[in-house]
Scaffold this active site. Structure first.
Site, short mmCIF file in Angstrom:
data_model
loop_
_atom_site.label_atom_id
_atom_site.label_comp_id
_atom_site.label_asym_id
_atom_site.label_seq_id
_atom_site.Cartn_x
_atom_site.Cartn_y
_atom_site.Cartn_z
N SER A 153 0.85 -1.19 0.00
CA SER A 153 0.00 0.00 0.00
C SER A 153 0.89 1.24 0.00
O SER A 153 2.03 1.19 0.47
CB SER A 153 -0.89 0.01 1.24
OG SER A 153 -1.58 1.25 1.38
N TYR A 166 -3.07 -0.51 10.00
CA TYR A 166 -3.02 -0.87 8.59
C TYR A 166 -1.72 -0.38 7.96
O TYR A 166 -1.02 -1.13 7.28
CB TYR A 166 -4.23 -0.29 7.85
CG TYR A 166 -4.27 -0.69 6.39
CD1 TYR A 166 -4.72 -1.95 6.01
CD2 TYR A 166 -3.84 0.19 5.39
CE1 TYR A 166 -4.75 -2.32 4.67
CE2 TYR A 166 -3.86 -0.18 4.06
CZ TYR A 166 -4.32 -1.43 3.70
OH TYR A 166 -4.33 -1.81 2.38
#
Length: 247
Positions: A153, A166
């Site tokens: 990500s 996350y």
């Protein structure tokens, strides 16, 4: 590799395991791999969703998939060993492993982050990915050319406020990918890379950006060229890199 065009038989006779295969990017990746000739092992926590993907693959003329209902948030090492034994008995090898399953967790300051949620996100996004990779390594070694793909990500390359566990888990994912790639370089046929899908029309994206119009972001189908490239023979020799699926 956003403009990569895969041959129709790119993955013929390949055995590929996809985590988080019941929904979103994992579902589309599994169907895409099957459409290019692979036998796909569908791993996810919701059996009904996996069965739906199974039916879609069979209806499209793909090879009969396998289903592994597993909740990665509570999986134990002994269970992962057992899964690997099952794959070994059924197929004798593993040609590809796509780590797609991830949890978003909370979008909140670190000061307000729930400890239990932090642990759960790290368990699914990092610990389970490590454990599954470790368990499957002998089967990947048995392949002529094994490929491991982690899901990264943008917030795993540069931290961003309120992305909490996350973001941290995706930093760890990049580290795991790089360490494993370095370890197998020159001594194995396995290659290890990560893909940053970018803004993609999934339930996780909707949870992270509830006000966003989903029609303004790419669909999972749009980003499949990179997933095909890294799983197929054209990426042999490419390892230790992060790819942006949207360029």
């Amino acid at each position: 590799m956003t403009d990569y065009t895969a041959p129709a038989d790119l993955l013929k006779d390949k055995i590929i395991l996809v985590t988080g295969a019941g929904d979103g990017i994992g579902r589309v990746a599994a169907k895409t791999y099957a459409a290019h000739g692979a036998t796909v092992i569908l791993l996810g926590r919701t059996t009904a969703k996996l069965e739906a993907v199974y039916d879609e693959i069979e209806a499209a003329g793909g090879a009969k998939p396998a289903i592994l209902p597993v909740d990665l948030s509570g999986v134990r090492w002994e269970e992962l060993e057992y899964l690997a034994q099952g794959v070994d008995q059924e197929f004798g090898r593993l040609d590809g492993l796509l780590h797609n399953a991830s949890l978003l967790g909370q979008r909140t300051p670190i000061a307000n982050y729930h400890y239990a949620t932090w642990q759960q996100v790290m368990q699914v996004n990092v610990n389970a990915a490590f454990g599954l990779t470790k368990a499957m390594l002998p089967l990947l070694e048995a392949s002529d050319s094994g490929s491991v793909i982690f899901t990264g990500s943008g917030v795993g390359l540069k931290g961003r406020a309120y992305w909490g566990a996350y973001s941290v888990s995706k930093f760890a994912t990049e580290g795991l990918m790089q360490v494993l790639a370095d370890e197998v370089e020159g001594v194995s046929n396995i290659r290890v890379n990560s893909i940053n899908p970018g803004a993609t029309r999934t339930n996780m994206r909707a949870a992270a950006y509830p006000a966003e119009d989903p029609k303004t972001v790419a669909t999972p189908e749009d980003i499949m060229p990179t997933y095909l490239y890294l799983m197929g023979a054209d990426s042999v020799g490419v390892s230790g890199k992060q790819f942006n699926a949207q360029g």
